[in-house]
Design a protein around this motif. Structure first.
Motif, PDB file in Angstrom:
ATOM      1  N   THR A 222       0.840  -1.191   0.000  1.00 22.49           N
ATOM      2  CA  THR A 222       0.000   0.000   0.000  1.00 22.49           C
ATOM      3  C   THR A 222       0.876   1.243   0.000  1.00 22.49           C
ATOM      4  O   THR A 222       1.913   1.278   0.667  1.00 22.49           O
ATOM      5  CB  THR A 222      -0.911   0.031   1.244  1.00 22.49           C
ATOM      6  OG1 THR A 222      -1.691  -1.164   1.295  1.00 22.49           O
ATOM      7  CG2 THR A 222      -1.836   1.232   1.222  1.00 22.49           C
TER       8      THR A 222
ATOM      9  N   ARG B 190      -4.607   7.036  -1.625  1.00 24.87           N
ATOM     10  CA  ARG B 190      -4.148   5.717  -1.202  1.00 24.87           C
ATOM     11  C   ARG B 190      -4.339   4.741  -2.354  1.00 24.87           C
ATOM     12  O   ARG B 190      -5.386   4.746  -3.017  1.00 24.87           O
ATOM     13  CB  ARG B 190      -4.948   5.250   0.019  1.00 24.87           C
ATOM     14  CG  ARG B 190      -4.583   3.880   0.567  1.00 24.87           C
ATOM     15  CD  ARG B 190      -5.366   3.639   1.847  1.00 24.87           C
ATOM     16  NE  ARG B 190      -5.040   2.370   2.479  1.00 24.87           N
ATOM     17  CZ  ARG B 190      -5.814   1.296   2.466  1.00 24.87           C
ATOM     18  NH1 ARG B 190      -6.984   1.343   1.844  1.00 24.87           N
ATOM     19  NH2 ARG B 190      -5.460   0.191   3.074  1.00 24.87           N
TER      20      ARG B 190
ATOM     21  N   TRP C 157      -3.463   0.445  -3.441  1.00 21.74           N
ATOM     22  CA  TRP C 157      -3.055  -0.825  -2.844  1.00 21.74           C
ATOM     23  C   TRP C 157      -3.143  -1.958  -3.859  1.00 21.74           C
ATOM     24  O   TRP C 157      -3.849  -1.895  -4.857  1.00 21.74           O
ATOM     25  CB  TRP C 157      -3.907  -1.153  -1.620  1.00 21.74           C
ATOM     26  CG  TRP C 157      -5.364  -1.319  -1.894  1.00 21.74           C
ATOM     27  CD1 TRP C 157      -6.039  -2.460  -2.218  1.00 21.74           C
ATOM     28  CD2 TRP C 157      -6.360  -0.282  -1.868  1.00 21.74           C
ATOM     29  NE1 TRP C 157      -7.378  -2.218  -2.383  1.00 21.74           N
ATOM     30  CE2 TRP C 157      -7.608  -0.889  -2.178  1.00 21.74           C
ATOM     31  CE3 TRP C 157      -6.321   1.093  -1.602  1.00 21.74           C
ATOM     32  CZ2 TRP C 157      -8.788  -0.160  -2.244  1.00 21.74           C
ATOM     33  CZ3 TRP C 157      -7.504   1.805  -1.664  1.00 21.74           C
ATOM     34  CH2 TRP C 157      -8.721   1.182  -1.975  1.00 21.74           C
TER      35      TRP C 157
END
Length: 387
Positions: free
Chosen positions: A127, A143, A145
């Motif tokens: 991540t 973010r 991931w």
């Protein structure tokens, strides 16, 4: 596999590029002094879990297993089991951009079953979280991931094509590998009180070759809020809404009989309330959660009685207690109850009673966290779909 990894790298590159585009503010001398390259932190967790229905069998299937545990329907020693779970997260914090923190996290989760090793599985992931604004007020983060599950066993199901060729029922293991790629944005709307989250995730499932018709992609879009009460009660509330679909390959033209199409649309809601207590080394919290997902199967094959017109109502209730004991050490107790209620079109009776289930889990675990060197965190990092 390489194509899927490249997708994850591309998403991460887009996130970093967005941050660079917004990094116009010059560095100040204090910010220069606080730049950290190689600040590591991590967490190790060891958990023991009891699960009373590891395959999410219906009541009829559990009765069938108890009458004949050697049936080809099953490859398990018992419907319930004790599971040992080990988790490792390692995080690297750095500031390649002025006044903006970047966090890279690498994780591994291992699940080992006492009596049913066929269910053993693991998941690995990476991540990246990038701050997009320099100010701590109204902080905006991105973010991205990637997670990989090499193999996950579901149950034994009928191989229709092999059964057709052999003239008798033949069952095989339903096993898949899965890659997950996702991205989300997390924006603070009211400092310390209200945050908004939005993002999307893609899950690619690759089933064992006998069940290629089940291969597919599950897409999900989600939005949510995080609320913190202004009172001394320090109540935290998380609300999420999600929607999407699973697009399976469906009927394969080279097979002698029509293959099942397990495609579906899904909608979900989730609510979590966290009540913290204490301060410093002895702080703790209670988390109460509820999640609901509905699945509407989309096959047009009226002869597929198990999927045509079917709608599943999946629910999960959870209670989690966490208490710290000294620096970095935390005791965690959790209870989870899951149910599924399937409804079919009028006049349709699948006849096997294998769609509804009840599952209960009880877990006890220890977690140890460390920082090297210790650092101040910039706030909660959760900006992805709840699970």
């Amino acid at each position: 596999m390489s194509d899927r990894i490249s997708k994850a790298v591309t998403v991460a590159a887009i996130v970093l590029a967005s941050a660079v585009a917004g990094a116009a503010e010059p560095d100040g001398p204090k910010d220069d002094a606080r730049r950290r390259w190689g600040a590591w932190s991590g967490r190790i967790a060891l958990e023991q879990r009891y699960d009373d229905n590891i395959l999410q069998l219906s009541a009829a299937e559990i009765d069938r297993f108890e009458r004949d545990p050697t049936s080809s329907r099953f490859r398990i020693a018992s419907p319930d089991d004790r599971i040992t779970i080990a988790r490792l997260d390692v995080e690297w914090t750095l500031r390649p951009l002025p006044r903006r923190e970047t966090r890279l996290t690498f994780s591994a989760d291992l699940y080992r079953y006492d009596r049913n090793p066929i269910k053993d599985w693991e998941r690995y992931g990476a991540t990246v979280v990038q701050e997009l604004t320099a100010s701590r007020r109204h902080l905006v983060r991105a973010r991205a991931w990637f997670r990989r599950t090499p193999s996950f066993y579901l149950r034994e199901i009928t191989d229709d094509d092999a059964s057709f060729d052999a003239g008798r029922r033949i069952r095989a293991s339903e096993v898949y590998a899965q890659d997950e790629v996702g991205a989300a944005f997390d924006a603070e709307l009211v400092t310390g009180r209200l945050r908004a989250i939005a993002g999307a995730e893609r899950r690619d499932r690759d089933f064992a070759s006998r069940f290629d018709e089940r291969d597919g992609v599950r897409g999900e879009t989600f939005v949510g809020t995080r609320l913190r009460s202004p009172s001394r009660a320090r109540l935290d509330v998380a609300i999420d809404v999600s929607w999407g679909r699973y697009d399976a390959r469906g009927d394969l033209p080279q097979t002698p009989i029509p293959d099942d199409d397990v495609s579906y649309r899904h909608r979900g809601t989730a609510l979590e309330v966290a009540i913290p207590w204490g301060r410093g080394r002895h702080r703790g919290r209670a988390e109460l959660g509820f999640e609901r997902e509905t699945r509407e199967f989309t096959t047009a094959n009226r002869f597929d009685l198990f999927h045509f017109g079917r709608e599943d109502d999946r629910r999960e209730w959870s209670l989690r207690l966490a208490q710290r004991f000294g620096p970095g050490l935390e005791l965690v107790v959790q209870g989870v109850r899951r149910t599924n209620d399937a409804r079919f079109s009028a006049g349709v009776d699948p006849g096997d009673g294998v769609s509804d289930y009840h599952e209960r889990r009880v877990s006890l675990g220890l977690r140890w966290s460390w920082d090297a060197p210790p650092r101040r965190r910039s706030g909660a990092s959760h900006a992805g779909p709840r699970r």
